[in-house]
Design an enzyme around this catalytic site. Structure first.
Site, mmCIF file in Angstrom:
data_model
loop_
_atom_site.group_PDB
_atom_site.id
_atom_site.type_symbol
_atom_site.label_atom_id
_atom_site.label_comp_id
_atom_site.label_asym_id
_atom_site.label_seq_id
_atom_site.Cartn_x
_atom_site.Cartn_y
_atom_site.Cartn_z
ATOM 1 N N CYS A 77 87.846 42.751 64.051
ATOM 2 C CA CYS A 77 87.163 43.222 65.253
ATOM 3 C C CYS A 77 86.394 42.063 65.893
ATOM 4 O O CYS A 77 85.638 41.362 65.221
ATOM 5 C CB CYS A 77 86.208 44.355 64.893
ATOM 6 S SG CYS A 77 85.255 44.982 66.296
ATOM 7 N N CYS A 80 82.347 43.046 65.612
ATOM 8 C CA CYS A 80 81.591 43.110 64.351
ATOM 9 C C CYS A 80 82.270 42.396 63.186
ATOM 10 O O CYS A 80 81.717 42.351 62.095
ATOM 11 C CB CYS A 80 81.331 44.564 63.974
ATOM 12 S SG CYS A 80 82.795 45.439 63.368
ATOM 13 N N CYS A 126 82.104 49.618 64.155
ATOM 14 C CA CYS A 126 81.185 49.493 65.299
ATOM 15 C C CYS A 126 81.617 50.310 66.523
ATOM 16 O O CYS A 126 80.958 50.269 67.547
ATOM 17 C CB CYS A 126 81.031 48.028 65.689
ATOM 18 S SG CYS A 126 82.497 47.313 66.474
ATOM 19 N N CYS A 147 98.697 49.991 69.718
ATOM 20 C CA CYS A 147 98.796 49.064 70.848
ATOM 21 C C CYS A 147 97.385 48.545 71.118
ATOM 22 O O CYS A 147 96.516 49.293 71.579
ATOM 23 C CB CYS A 147 99.360 49.832 72.041
ATOM 24 S SG CYS A 147 99.693 48.827 73.470
#
Length: 160
Positions: A77, A80, A126, A147
């Site tokens: 991510c 985070c 998050c 996706c």
């Protein structure tokens, strides 16, 4: 003699600057891998990243820097640093965004989209907007296509 001393000082200065820059780059790599649930510790986002991750936008198809990435590693991510997808689950769907037929267990949440037709995927840690998941298209044996916007992720290559 004075010219030679000036050149020596310039060379020494360049070496110091180069070594400081190299140290700063190594430090940043270590920070990228630290996962946090605390919003105060999340990564600072660019305007484009914020538009997608917070504003639930979509990057233009075919423009993402991770779309054609073929390296082995983990997609994390961008906000985070939580691990989301492994490179083994990435496949070419020709949709214009990175596609994965599986996520790291517990890393991604599926939420009915506001349009009532699609299913949004977000980081379980998050709640950053990642993209959408589509089932039943037949691209892989798992019959799933996550996706994902490239700007929602960073990539950490496997150590060799």
């Amino acid at each position: 003699m004075k010219a030679l001393m000036n050149k020596a000082f310039i060379l020494a200065g360049l070496l110091v600057v180069t070594s400081l820059t190299a140290c700063a780059q190594k430090e940043k790599k270590e920070q990228v891998q630290k996962t946090s649930k605390n919003p105060m510790e999340w990564n600072k986002l660019t305007k484009a990243e914020e538009d997608v991750i917070v504003g639930k936008g979509t990057e233009y198809p075919g423009t993402g820097k991770l779309l054609n990435n073929k390296e082995k590693g983990t997609y994390i991510c961008r906000r985070c640093n939580a691990p989301l997808f492994r490179s083994e689950n990435k496949f070419e769907s020709e949709c214009g965004w990175p596609s994965f037929d599986d996520e790291i267990k517990g890393a991604v949440l599926r939420i009915p989209d506001a349009d009532g037709m699609r299913t949004e995927i977000v980081c379980a840690n998050c709640k950053a907007h990642l993209g959408h998941v589509f089932i039943g298209e037949g691209f892989t044996n798992k019959n799933t296509r996550n996706c994902v916007n490239s700007v929602s992720m960073a990539f950490v290559p496997d150590k060799k």
